[in-house]
Motif scaffolding. Sequence first.
Motif, PDB file in Angstrom:
ATOM      1  N   GLU A  20      -0.031  10.321   4.364  1.00 22.36           N
ATOM      2  CA  GLU A  20       0.839  11.493   4.343  1.00 22.36           C
ATOM      3  C   GLU A  20       2.140  11.240   5.078  1.00 22.36           C
ATOM      4  OE1 GLU A  20      -0.594  15.282   5.313  1.00 22.36           O
ATOM      5  OE2 GLU A  20      -1.924  15.412   3.582  1.00 22.36           O
ATOM      6  N   ARG A  21       2.065  10.521   6.179  1.00 20.54           N
ATOM      7  CA  ARG A  21       3.295  10.207   6.906  1.00 20.54           C
ATOM      8  C   ARG A  21       4.218   9.335   6.066  1.00 20.54           C
ATOM      9  NH1 ARG A  21      -0.146  10.233  11.562  1.00 20.54           N
ATOM     10  NH2 ARG A  21      -0.686   8.032  11.250  1.00 20.54           N
ATOM     11  N   ALA A  22       3.629   8.394   5.349  1.00 15.37           N
ATOM     12  CA  ALA A  22       4.445   7.515   4.498  1.00 15.37           C
ATOM     13  C   ALA A  22       5.117   8.309   3.382  1.00 15.37           C
ATOM     14  CB  ALA A  22       3.580   6.403   3.912  1.00 15.37           C
ATOM     15  N   VAL A  23       4.363   9.210   2.754  1.00 17.17           N
ATOM     16  CA  VAL A  23       4.935  10.040   1.686  1.00 17.17           C
ATOM     17  C   VAL A  23       6.047  10.921   2.234  1.00 17.17           C
ATOM     18  CG1 VAL A  23       4.456  11.880   0.040  1.00 17.17           C
ATOM     19  CG2 VAL A  23       2.823  10.008   0.310  1.00 17.17           C
ATOM     20  N   ARG A  24       5.807  11.529   3.392  1.00 18.51           N
ATOM     21  CA  ARG A  24       6.817  12.413   3.983  1.00 18.51           C
ATOM     22  C   ARG A  24       8.102  11.640   4.285  1.00 18.51           C
ATOM     23  NH1 ARG A  24       6.756  18.171   5.792  1.00 18.51           N
ATOM     24  NH2 ARG A  24       8.835  18.363   6.697  1.00 18.51           N
ATOM     25  N   ARG A  25       7.960  10.425   4.808  1.00 20.48           N
ATOM     26  CA  ARG A  25       9.145   9.632   5.105  1.00 20.48           C
ATOM     27  C   ARG A  25       9.944   9.339   3.837  1.00 20.48           C
ATOM     28  NH1 ARG A  25       5.827   7.096   9.143  1.00 20.48           N
ATOM     29  NH2 ARG A  25       5.080   5.552   7.639  1.00 20.48           N
ATOM     30  N   MET A  26       9.249   9.009   2.745  1.00 19.95           N
ATOM     31  CA  MET A  26       9.960   8.719   1.500  1.00 19.95           C
ATOM     32  C   MET A  26      10.630   9.965   0.932  1.00 19.95           C
ATOM     33  SD  MET A  26       7.655   5.913  -0.575  1.00 19.95           S
ATOM     34  CE  MET A  26       6.031   6.576  -0.253  1.00 19.95           C
ATOM     35  N   VAL A  27       9.912  11.092   0.920  1.00 20.68           N
ATOM     36  CA  VAL A  27      10.456  12.329   0.371  1.00 20.68           C
ATOM     37  C   VAL A  27      11.688  12.768   1.165  1.00 20.68           C
ATOM     38  CG1 VAL A  27       9.977  14.771   0.034  1.00 20.68           C
ATOM     39  CG2 VAL A  27       8.290  13.075  -0.678  1.00 20.68           C
ATOM     40  N   GLU A  28      11.604  12.697   2.476  1.00 19.60           N
ATOM     41  CA  GLU A  28      12.752  13.113   3.286  1.00 19.60           C
ATOM     42  C   GLU A  28      13.907  12.124   3.178  1.00 19.60           C
ATOM     43  OE1 GLU A  28      11.582  14.112   7.299  1.00 19.60           O
ATOM     44  OE2 GLU A  28      11.108  16.164   6.646  1.00 19.60           O
ATOM     45  N   ALA A  51      12.599   0.490   3.182  1.00 19.23           N
ATOM     46  CA  ALA A  51      12.821   0.488   4.625  1.00 19.23           C
ATOM     47  C   ALA A  51      12.357   1.791   5.251  1.00 19.23           C
ATOM     48  CB  ALA A  51      14.299   0.258   4.923  1.00 19.23           C
ATOM     49  N   ALA A  52      12.529   2.902   4.507  1.00 14.51           N
ATOM     50  CA  ALA A  52      12.076   4.194   5.026  1.00 14.51           C
ATOM     51  C   ALA A  52      10.558   4.231   5.155  1.00 14.51           C
ATOM     52  CB  ALA A  52      12.551   5.304   4.097  1.00 14.51           C
ATOM     53  N   VAL A  53       9.859   3.498   4.294  1.00 13.36           N
ATOM     54  CA  VAL A  53       8.402   3.483   4.342  1.00 13.36           C
ATOM     55  C   VAL A  53       7.906   2.843   5.627  1.00 13.36           C
ATOM     56  CG1 VAL A  53       6.336   2.548   3.254  1.00 13.36           C
ATOM     57  CG2 VAL A  53       8.157   3.460   1.846  1.00 13.36           C
ATOM     58  N   ARG A  58       0.829  -1.209   0.000  1.00 16.51           N
ATOM     59  CA  ARG A  58       0.000   0.000   0.000  1.00 16.51           C
ATOM     60  C   ARG A  58       0.866   1.264   0.000  1.00 16.51           C
ATOM     61  NH1 ARG A  58      -2.644  -3.034   4.113  1.00 16.51           N
ATOM     62  NH2 ARG A  58      -1.736  -1.705   5.735  1.00 16.51           N
ATOM     63  N   ARG A  59       1.880   1.267   0.843  1.00 19.69           N
ATOM     64  CA  ARG A  59       2.644   2.497   1.022  1.00 19.69           C
ATOM     65  C   ARG A  59       3.620   2.758  -0.111  1.00 19.69           C
ATOM     66  NH1 ARG A  59       3.541   2.197   7.649  1.00 19.69           N
ATOM     67  NH2 ARG A  59       1.303   2.168   8.121  1.00 19.69           N
ATOM     68  N   LEU A  60       4.175   1.697  -0.678  1.00 21.38           N
ATOM     69  CA  LEU A  60       5.065   1.913  -1.822  1.00 21.38           C
ATOM     70  C   LEU A  60       4.311   2.485  -3.022  1.00 21.38           C
ATOM     71  CD1 LEU A  60       7.449  -1.182  -1.836  1.00 21.38           C
ATOM     72  CD2 LEU A  60       8.050   1.212  -1.428  1.00 21.38           C
TER      73      LEU A  60
END
Length: 759
Positions: free
Chosen positions: A422-430, A371-373, A355-357
């Motif tokens: 949103e938290r998942a996206v933020r983790r990937m972007v950062e 792993a960041a996700v 889901r998060r990827l």
Amino acid sequence: MSDITCTVGPNAEPVRSIGQYEMTVPIPYGRVGRVDTPVGVGMSRSGEGSEGRVAADNALSGVTAGAVVQVGVVHGGVAFHNGPKTSPVPRQLLAAPMHFTDRLDELGELDQVLEASQRNATRTFAVLSGPGGIGKTALALEWAHKVRDLFTDGQLYVDLAGFSGSTPVAPEEALGLFLRSLGVPAEQVPVNIAEQAALYRSLTADKKLLVLLDNAYSAAQVRPLAPNSPSSAVLVTSRNRLTGLVAEGAQLVDVGPLAKASAIQLLAKVVGRRVDDEPDRAEALVGMCGGLPIAVRVAAARLATRPKWSVQKVLTELSDERRRLARLSAPELSVQTTFDLSYRALRPTAAMLYRRLALHPGQEFGALVAAAVLGADSHELLEELVDGSLVESVGESRYRFHDLLRLHARSKADEEGTDEAERAVRRMVEWYLRGAMAADLVVTPHRRRLPHEFAVPPEDPLEFTDRESALSWLEEERRNLVSCARVAAEHGWWELAWHLSDVLWPLFLHHKHYRDRLVIDQLGIEAARRWGNRFAEADMFKRLGMVCTTLGRFDEAGGHLRTSAAIAEETGDRRGAADAREALALLHVARGELAEAVELFGELARVNRELGADRSLGLVLINLGKVLARSGRGDDAGAALVEAVELFDDFDPPDPYNRARVVAAQAEVHLRTDDLVRADRTARDALDAMRALGSKQGMAEVHQVMAETAERQADPGRAAEHWEQALRLYTEIRSSKAAEVARRLRGTDGDHEPPARDS
């Protein structure tokens, strides 16, 4: 058990019996009847009669099946012998698929597997793997029907229902089916799977059988069903990769989406002339289906059952990504349901990663971002997605979703809730920002930066030991970094969006990518304004002005650079204002305004000395030296460059790129002062340095110097070679200088035609 024929008396008719039994019959005195059968027959003499015969002890014992004859007196011999033995030849393949299209590569690969097994006298064993709806079963049936005549003992087929939404078919259930198909009576099929498998191996040991195991879930489900005969073939289809079977010798055949032309052909086979009437729309339609045969078939079915509809009608229906999967559904043929069944087979943590990827900003991603996700090691989970054909491996540690699977995964992510998404996206972007920051520090350690506070500090951040690895990572992740900046802006994370724009500077400095640079610099200006950071805004205006200068958009460049200088002056940033004015001086050079450029560079040299900004001073001196040389002031140019060499030699950490630029500038000065031998030698040193740095812009500029040097040395052939190299490099980075070099090349050697620019 074999058929037994018992002939009783000299004139009796044969009577057939089946079973294991003991039989007691009377025989002539002193004579034993002949027994030609493996079954046991018991005979005894119980006394003499009036005719010299034994008295009958007519008894039957044992287990029988079918008719049994008991007799009082037997005249003549008793003979038991086997009846005719026959084995059924199963023909269980489903019908060959209608509208089968293309797959020539996969069919050829299966042919190669068959040929290799025949050469080596081993069984043919292949696993067709791919996502649901990709056409694995159709491909398997097409090939099986093509080669079935080679397997004279028949074909076995079973749907193992590995992804049917219900319990997969147990191996013992499938074995029972196969044993009965091979002639074993139902009541004689063993109950224990080990005995079933042993009997199956015995029955198939010398047979030429083709076995198609469709929709397998696991290697354990397949193993007991694969005959050991070297003359047999086993073809397995599965959404999982079944690596256990591959390790045991099976050949894995990946089944991917149809090529666009093949998908259009499949659509046309069902729909007919409407595809020819709307070719562009048909191409767009199969593009939305992502080459997935089940999706193309659903779209085709909608058109075929609605003869008044145009291709545009269905294309419009599918344009809404949120409803695309729902639209790609028909009775008993649903893309949504197909994907749902694969999703339900995942472990909970793997389903979460799936889901998060799907929220990943770019099309491809590496293993580390997974792993960041999750904030944990996810290698095993990622491999589960790959093995389940929900994520595709496209390179070493590189992955991507099929377009429709991405939509499916995102729909599942929406069910998880907006906050978690949103938290998942933020983790990937950062995570990408942290990696790019590490690369930036290695490639351009001396430039000014602003700090960033991470919402979730990435664990195990990337580290780079040299410029080459740092630039390679930035290049590999370029599209993802650009996409991350866009996604950050879409979420209103303006500070983060600006940092993602800023951190791409070392990549654009060395590899150019002017189109991306225009997009990023414009986005960076908007992000800086929304963030409210004037320093960040001035810096982005300067960068946008510089790229506009390179692309020949001089009026735009001047406006952006003056804006940058004005903002810097308003905020008291003297160094920022000096940097913007240096870019204005370079604009004068591009316009051929050399006197104005010399004056402005000289002023900037004084300002940077006052500020103690040695690196900025070194950059100004490089440009000043080159302009002085073009203005006929060779001695002054040489002096400026000597000072620049001294500055860059003292930097710690070093700045090899700008040090190489000094050498290239010195070669140009030697050329302008007609010291051609030194010009050529110095240019070669500069070319080696630029090549080691991977700077196409730097290499192209040095090739220009070497081309002009060769022309002055009356060597047009060598000059043409260098012009060609310069043109190739400028064209690759889409520099506006390519047109000028092409003109020079035509003037040098009319036989050389420059390559067309990639516009």
